[in-house]
Design a protein around this motif. Structure first.
Motif, PDB file in Angstrom:
ATOM      1  N   GLU A 154      -7.459   1.606   1.117  1.00 20.89           N
ATOM      2  CA  GLU A 154      -6.706   0.417   1.546  1.00 20.89           C
ATOM      3  C   GLU A 154      -7.396  -0.858   1.082  1.00 20.89           C
ATOM      4  O   GLU A 154      -6.740  -1.799   0.639  1.00 20.89           O
ATOM      5  CB  GLU A 154      -6.553   0.404   3.069  1.00 20.89           C
TER       6      GLU A 154
ATOM      7  N   GLN B  62      -6.787  -1.373  -2.578  1.00 20.59           N
ATOM      8  CA  GLN B  62      -5.415  -1.816  -2.798  1.00 20.59           C
ATOM      9  C   GLN B  62      -5.219  -3.269  -2.364  1.00 20.59           C
ATOM     10  O   GLN B  62      -4.588  -4.045  -3.079  1.00 20.59           O
ATOM     11  CB  GLN B  62      -4.437  -0.910  -2.040  1.00 20.59           C
TER      12      GLN B  62
ATOM     13  N   ARG C 234       0.835  -1.207   0.000  1.00 20.28           N
ATOM     14  CA  ARG C 234       0.000   0.000   0.000  1.00 20.28           C
ATOM     15  C   ARG C 234       0.866   1.251   0.000  1.00 20.28           C
ATOM     16  O   ARG C 234       0.537   2.241  -0.637  1.00 20.28           O
ATOM     17  CB  ARG C 234      -0.916   0.021   1.224  1.00 20.28           C
TER      18      ARG C 234
END
Length: 191
Positions: free
Chosen positions: A73, A76, A25
């Motif tokens: 997040e 990802q 990330r």
């Protein structure tokens, strides 16, 4: 948390899997500013005012930036930012035990549910068991396109755990990768 417990975490593969995800990330960061720039500020203020006094706790969702960070997040982690567009069903329908979802007229590449609580019998606060989950997973499979995936981000039980050992075994037997609160069916549900 005790120091000995923290040190013990370094012996577990889960620690390294989660660390690798965090590193990815950071390396392949998706900037927030372009997304924030597309948000209608007047509409946001209207929504924030409407839910400011909500007793159901909806006001927290009107604070956009933290939720956008969290969802970045999630995108990802599921690698959605590096794939062609997908048909995604994020479970927002009222879901009840042993009741199928409505016919949505299409199949989905992804079915997701984050911070779920639909598997909680209200108001008794009892959780679904293996029979309820097994029915639900079978129903979801019918809504998946070939090669489709299912992802759940579970809320913890009152004890701090995310599922019983019986449910963990069910998820694994149906083809899930189970990692604490994260339940991923990479190749749909296996029966």
């Amino acid at each position: 948390m005790k120091l000995s417990r923290k040190i013990l975490k370094f012996t577990k593969p889960l620690t390294y899997r989660r660390g690798w995800r965090r590193a990815q990330r950071s390396i392949f960061r998706i900037p927030l500013q372009p997304m924030l720039a597309k948000i209608d500020e007047a509409r946001v203020r209207e929504i924030q005012q409407r839910y400011a006094n909500s007793t159901a706790g909806y006001a927290k969702y009107a604070n956009i930036e933290p939720w956008l960070r969290l969802n970045r997040e999630r995108v990802q982690d599921l690698k959605l930012h590096r794939s062609e567009p997908k048909r995604v069903l994020d479970l927002v329908w009222r879901i009840s035990a042993f009741e199928p979802l409505p016919n949505l007229g299409q199949k989905f590449d992804w079915i997701t549910a984050f911070s779920t609580n639909f598997y909680l019998y209200h108001p008794s606060k009892e959780r679904w068991g293996a029979a309820e989950w097994d029915f639900f997973l079978g129903d979801l499979q019918q809504h998946l396109a070939p090669g489709g995936k299912i992802f759940f981000g579970l809320n913890p039980l009152y004890s701090g755990e995310y599922y019983t050992p019986e449910l963990r075994d069910l998820f694994i037997s149906r083809g899930a990768d189970v990692e604490r609160e994260r339940i991923l069916f990479e190749n749909g549900v296996r029966f």
